[in-house]
Scaffold this motif. Structure first.
Motif, short mmCIF file in Angstrom:
data_model
loop_
_atom_site.label_atom_id
_atom_site.label_comp_id
_atom_site.label_asym_id
_atom_site.label_seq_id
_atom_site.Cartn_x
_atom_site.Cartn_y
_atom_site.Cartn_z
N TYR A 1 -2.78 4.82 0.79
CA TYR A 1 -2.90 4.69 0.15
C TYR A 1 -4.73 4.07 0.81
O TYR A 1 -5.05 3.47 1.51
CB TYR A 1 -3.08 3.60 -0.75
CG TYR A 1 -1.38 3.49 -1.49
CD1 TYR A 1 -1.53 4.54 -2.31
CD2 TYR A 1 -0.11 3.60 -0.46
CE1 TYR A 1 0.16 4.63 -3.36
CE2 TYR A 1 1.83 3.41 -0.82
CZ TYR A 1 1.23 4.19 -2.11
OH TYR A 1 2.84 4.14 -2.35
N SER A 2 -5.65 5.36 0.11
CA SER A 2 -7.31 4.84 0.65
C SER A 2 -7.65 4.56 -0.66
O SER A 2 -7.29 5.47 -1.59
CB SER A 2 -7.82 5.83 1.68
OG SER A 2 -6.98 7.52 1.24
N CYS A 3 -8.76 3.53 -0.41
CA CYS A 3 -9.72 3.45 -1.79
C CYS A 3 -10.68 4.41 -1.54
O CYS A 3 -11.48 4.73 -1.00
CB CYS A 3 -10.82 1.82 -0.92
SG CYS A 3 -12.04 1.99 -1.89
N LEU B 1 0.13 0.14 -2.41
CA LEU B 1 -0.34 0.52 -3.66
C LEU B 1 -0.75 -0.84 -4.33
O LEU B 1 -1.54 -0.71 -4.81
CB LEU B 1 0.30 1.33 -5.08
CG LEU B 1 -0.12 1.87 -6.19
CD1 LEU B 1 -1.16 2.34 -6.02
CD2 LEU B 1 1.20 2.39 -7.15
N LEU C 1 -3.10 -1.58 -2.87
CA LEU C 1 -5.09 -1.09 -2.98
C LEU C 1 -5.48 -1.95 -3.88
O LEU C 1 -6.66 -1.74 -4.26
CB LEU C 1 -4.59 0.50 -2.74
CG LEU C 1 -5.57 1.63 -3.40
CD1 LEU C 1 -7.04 1.35 -2.31
CD2 LEU C 1 -5.20 2.71 -3.64
N LYS C 2 -4.20 -1.94 -5.38
CA LYS C 2 -4.76 -2.06 -6.86
C LYS C 2 -5.62 -3.76 -6.53
O LYS C 2 -6.54 -4.43 -6.77
CB LYS C 2 -3.60 -2.28 -7.20
CG LYS C 2 -3.27 -0.51 -7.52
CD LYS C 2 -1.78 -1.12 -8.78
CE LYS C 2 -0.85 -0.02 -9.54
NZ LYS C 2 -0.43 0.49 -10.25
#
Length: 96
Positions: free
Chosen positions: A72-74, A86, A89-90
């Protein structure tokens, strides 16, 4: 409350924790509250490290952190934040 009987059932169907005065809606929810808030038992153990958890969900989320791939990447231009989960990331997006 729409009716007096609904209000009375709201008052009657309450169980209070003797340790912290939290009000629960049932005996079973009081037991769950006591187990998670007042007991130090952590029966869910990670097979990859020495961490342990109070419930299976927290263990599952922890095991994701052992994932070698940075899945997961911005997508904010120039940020470069990378996360293994995830959920992290959220949380990052809420701060950006």
């Amino acid at each position: 409350y729409k009716t007096k009987s609904i209000f009375l059932s709201f008052l009657v169907n309450r169980v209070t924790c003797a340790l912290c005065d939290t009000v629960c809606t049932s005996v079973s929810s009081l037991k769950a509250h006591t187990r998670f808030r007042h007991c130090n038992e952590r029966p869910f153990h990670c097979h990859l490290c020495d961490s342990s958890f109070k419930n299976a969900y927290d263990l599952h989320k922890h095991v994701e952190t052992h994932n070698d791939s940075d899945a997961y990447s911005c997508d904010v231009e120039g940020c470069g934040f990378i996360s293994r989960t995830l959920q992290t990331l959220k949380q990052h997006y809420k701060r950006v």
